[in-house]
Design an enzyme around this catalytic site. Structure first.
Site, PDB file in Angstrom:
ATOM      1  CG  HIS A 306      11.150  28.325 -43.264  1.00  0.00           C
ATOM      2  ND1 HIS A 306      12.097  27.916 -42.364  1.00  0.00           N
ATOM      3  CD2 HIS A 306      11.812  28.618 -44.418  1.00  0.00           C
ATOM      4  CE1 HIS A 306      13.286  27.959 -42.950  1.00  0.00           C
ATOM      5  NE2 HIS A 306      13.144  28.373 -44.190  1.00  0.00           N
ATOM      6  CG  ASP A 363      11.698  29.088 -51.815  1.00  0.00           C
ATOM      7  OD1 ASP A 363      12.635  29.617 -52.418  1.00  0.00           O
ATOM      8  OD2 ASP A 363      11.846  28.194 -50.970  1.00  0.00           O
TER       9      ASP A 363
HETATM   10  N1  CMC Z   1      -0.076  24.501 -46.891  1.00  0.00           N
HETATM   11  C1  CMC Z   1      -1.056  23.981 -46.124  1.00  0.00           C
HETATM   12  N2  CMC Z   1      -0.839  23.436 -44.908  1.00  0.00           N
HETATM   13  C2  CMC Z   1       0.396  23.422 -44.449  1.00  0.00           C
HETATM   14  C3  CMC Z   1       1.480  23.965 -45.190  1.00  0.00           C
HETATM   15  C4  CMC Z   1       1.204  24.513 -46.459  1.00  0.00           C
HETATM   16  N3  CMC Z   1       2.173  25.028 -47.203  1.00  0.00           N
HETATM   17  N4  CMC Z   1       2.639  23.818 -44.494  1.00  0.00           N
HETATM   18  C5  CMC Z   1       2.290  23.206 -43.360  1.00  0.00           C
HETATM   19  N5  CMC Z   1       0.962  22.979 -43.323  1.00  0.00           N
HETATM   20  C6  CMC Z   1       0.176  22.406 -42.210  1.00  0.00           C
HETATM   21  C7  CMC Z   1       0.398  20.908 -42.123  1.00  0.00           C
HETATM   22  O1  CMC Z   1      -0.591  20.213 -42.862  1.00  0.00           O
HETATM   23  C8  CMC Z   1       0.255  20.690 -40.643  1.00  0.00           C
HETATM   24  O2  CMC Z   1      -1.123  20.762 -40.328  1.00  0.00           O
HETATM   25  P1  CMC Z   1      -1.745  19.826 -39.152  1.00  0.00           P
HETATM   26  O3  CMC Z   1      -1.070  20.311 -37.896  1.00  0.00           O
HETATM   27  O4  CMC Z   1      -3.206  20.079 -39.202  1.00  0.00           O
HETATM   28  O5  CMC Z   1      -1.346  18.427 -39.504  1.00  0.00           O
HETATM   29  C9  CMC Z   1       0.922  21.929 -40.031  1.00  0.00           C
HETATM   30  O6  CMC Z   1       0.750  22.946 -41.009  1.00  0.00           O
HETATM   31  C10 CMC Z   1       2.409  21.753 -39.719  1.00  0.00           C
HETATM   32  O7  CMC Z   1       3.069  21.280 -40.890  1.00  0.00           O
HETATM   33  P2  CMC Z   1       4.452  20.457 -40.872  1.00  0.00           P
HETATM   34  O8  CMC Z   1       4.577  19.729 -42.178  1.00  0.00           O
HETATM   35  O9  CMC Z   1       4.565  19.674 -39.617  1.00  0.00           O
HETATM   36  O10 CMC Z   1       5.505  21.637 -40.806  1.00  0.00           O
HETATM   37  P3  CMC Z   1       7.068  21.493 -41.116  1.00  0.00           P
HETATM   38  O11 CMC Z   1       7.761  22.537 -40.324  1.00  0.00           O
HETATM   39  O12 CMC Z   1       7.535  20.101 -40.974  1.00  0.00           O
HETATM   40  O13 CMC Z   1       7.155  21.823 -42.671  1.00  0.00           O
HETATM   41  C11 CMC Z   1       7.474  22.958 -44.716  1.00  0.00           C
HETATM   42  C12 CMC Z   1       7.685  22.974 -43.196  1.00  0.00           C
HETATM   43  C13 CMC Z   1       8.201  24.142 -45.332  1.00  0.00           C
HETATM   44  C14 CMC Z   1       8.070  21.665 -45.306  1.00  0.00           C
HETATM   45  C15 CMC Z   1       5.966  23.035 -45.004  1.00  0.00           C
HETATM   46  O14 CMC Z   1       5.417  24.197 -44.435  1.00  0.00           O
HETATM   47  C16 CMC Z   1       5.658  22.945 -46.494  1.00  0.00           C
HETATM   48  O15 CMC Z   1       5.532  21.835 -47.023  1.00  0.00           O
HETATM   49  N6  CMC Z   1       5.542  24.118 -47.191  1.00  0.00           N
HETATM   50  C17 CMC Z   1       5.304  24.132 -48.613  1.00  0.00           C
HETATM   51  C18 CMC Z   1       6.605  23.905 -49.380  1.00  0.00           C
HETATM   52  C19 CMC Z   1       7.519  25.105 -49.330  1.00  0.00           C
HETATM   53  O16 CMC Z   1       7.117  26.239 -49.538  1.00  0.00           O
HETATM   54  N7  CMC Z   1       8.820  24.852 -49.081  1.00  0.00           N
HETATM   55  C20 CMC Z   1       9.841  25.927 -49.037  1.00  0.00           C
HETATM   56  C21 CMC Z   1      10.359  26.113 -47.660  1.00  0.00           C
HETATM   57  S1  CMC Z   1      11.458  27.519 -47.540  1.00  0.00           S
HETATM   58  C22 CMC Z   1      12.887  26.970 -48.374  1.00  0.00           C
HETATM   59  C23 CMC Z   1      14.115  26.945 -47.524  1.00  0.00           C
HETATM   60  O17 CMC Z   1      14.446  27.968 -46.862  1.00  0.00           O
HETATM   61  O18 CMC Z   1      14.829  25.907 -47.538  1.00  0.00           O
END
Ligand code: CMC
Length: 428
Positions: A306, A363
């Protein structure tokens, strides 16, 4: 004495007030920035911009805290219900017994929609996305109540709030019912909010329908958990539309559209699709955990991680408990539930996910529960919209009552060409 922030620009020192929130977070007040310095701020995605003062919802991602009007979400999920929590969000206080009864009465007795509205459902093409239908029909309510759309008349706002809360389940259920070819039923005002919704979704005129109390409780809690999340995309959309002094029906209609996008209300659908893929691929959960960890593989575990919650999503804890206590018995025929629980267990013990603070988000579980309750996948964002409605209303109302009310009108950094000559079409 309040703090100030100083900065130097072109050799001159400027002071800007620093405001402090009730939680201790500080913000530079830049309202006079352009007038004093000629500068504007640049912040795409509003990563560092507070768009308003709000006393409705507080969330602290690092600690996994979510409060509605100061009350932890865990307490509300355990002790309250969606209608009482809606009242709390909209009016700021928990209702007395009389206030609650009166509110419930209105939210129940406005549940029917004008008969003409049913014709709209015939006018859409076959199997339209229910979010498009819901937004269109909610917007159209403004045509049925066009003499009661003032945004400064307390009584008109009040009745609009009741109408919206009462009618959205009917509008939402019709958007599904139409796709089944079954007749659009009337609401049943003898039932609770979520029981009535279940009956409109799954009841048939040719046989009796008793809503399952466990299913109704699960729906009620999910609606409550989604009821507000401060200045997210759809809430900001509702506020921006409302800032033109546009009526609540139109503002909420815009909020539904904003929620529809896959970056906002669509993730619970992605979770189910991922679980289905895993199941179709022989239920090899470990293979998909490994894929998610592979830096050369774009695959991510949907429903994990998240942007704001870096400890845990407090809503997901409540839902997980609910999955075990309420839905597991209902969902025993749901094979994806077993895959999800296995996936969650492997991921929660894996260094990769622990290091990156990747926990199941709201979710991850909500889609599973809806699936176990036979809610079709394209209705998941509609369920989210029904839950978020009191939050949108509360935020819209707070905006209208704000003494520093202003139309929302951001500035921009223009990146286009300047002062070009018009070229006649024959010379282009
Ligand atoms: N599965 C595997 N690896 C992950 C995931 C995941 N779901 N989420 C983040 N990572 C890894 C990512 O590859 C990165 O690794 P590294 O540091 O080695 O490059 C690290 O964790 C940080 O990821 P980020 O993309 O910089 O994190 P963020 O805060 O920008 O992204 C997120 C948050 C929710 C977009 C992301 O965790 C994601 O894509 N999750 C899956 C989609 C999802 O479930 N979305 C619903 C969010 S809740 C809805 C709401 O409240 O609006």
């Amino acid at each position: 004495m309040s703090d100030t922030a100083q900065f130097v620009y072109e050799g001159k020192t400027y002071e800007l007030p620093v405001l402090e929130s009730s939680s201790g977070e500080k913000a530079i007040d830049i309202t006079q920035l352009r007038a004093k310095t000629g500068l504007i701020t640049y912040d795409p995605g509003f990563m560092s911009t507070g768009s308003c003062k709000s006393a409705i919802t507080y969330l602290e991602g690092e600690k996994g805290i979510l409060l509605y009007r100061g009350i932890p979400i865990e307490q509300l999920a355990e002790k309250s219900n969606f209608i009482e929590t809606s009242y709390l969000l909209i009016y700021g206080e928990l209702p007395t017994n009389n206030q609650l009864e009166e509110f419930k009465y209105h939210v129940t007795h406005h549940s029917m929609v004008h008969e003409s509205i049913k014709n709209f459902y015939d006018g859409f093409p076959n199997n339209p996305h229910p979010m498009a239908v819901c937004s269109a029909v909610v917007g159209s309510l403004a045509t049925f109540y066009q003499n009661e759309l003032s945004v400064r008349d307390e009584r008109e706002i009040e009745i609009t709030i009741h109408r919206l809360l009462a009618k959205l389940p009917t509008i939402a259920a019709y958007s599904y019912k139409k796709s089944t070819g079954q007749p659009l039923p009337y609401p049943d005002n003898t039932l609770s909010y979520s029981e009535n919704f279940l009956k409109m979704m799954f009841g048939k005129p040719c046989e009796p329908y008793e809503p399952n109390p466990l299913a109704a409780k699960a729906i009620d809690t999910l609606l409550l958990l989604h009821a507000d999340h401060e200045q997210n995309c759809s809430t900001s959309a509702v506020r921006l539309v409302g800032s033109s002094m546009c009526n609540l029906f139109a503002s909420v209609s815009a909020g539904i559209y904003a929620l529809w996008g896959p970056l906002h209300g669509g993730a619970n659908q992605a979770v189910i699709e991922m679980l289905q893929t895993i199941q179709d691929d022989g239920a090899n959960v470990k293979k998909y955990v490994d894929k998610a960890k592979d830096p050369n593989d774009p695959f991510r575990l949907m429903g994990f991680g998240h942007r704001v919650y870096k400890n845990f999503d407090p809503r997901s804890r409540v839902i997980k408990k609910m999955t075990k206590e309420i839905v597991e018995p209902l969902g025993s025929r749901e094979p994806l539930l077993a895959i999800a629980l296995e996936l969650e267990q492997i991921a929660l013990e894996d260094e990769f996910f622990l290091e990156r603070k990747l926990y199941p988000n709201v979710d991850f579980y909500s889609g599973l529960i809806y699936k176990a309750l036979d809610i079709p996948v394209n209705m998941f964002p509609v369920m989210f919209a029904m839950g978020r409605l009191p939050g949108w209303i509360a935020q819209w109302k707070e905006l209208q009552e704000d003494e520093s009310f202003k139309i929302g009108r951001p500035r921009q950094l223009y990146s286009g060409k300047m002062n070009r000559e018009y070229v006649p079409i024959e010379n282009r």
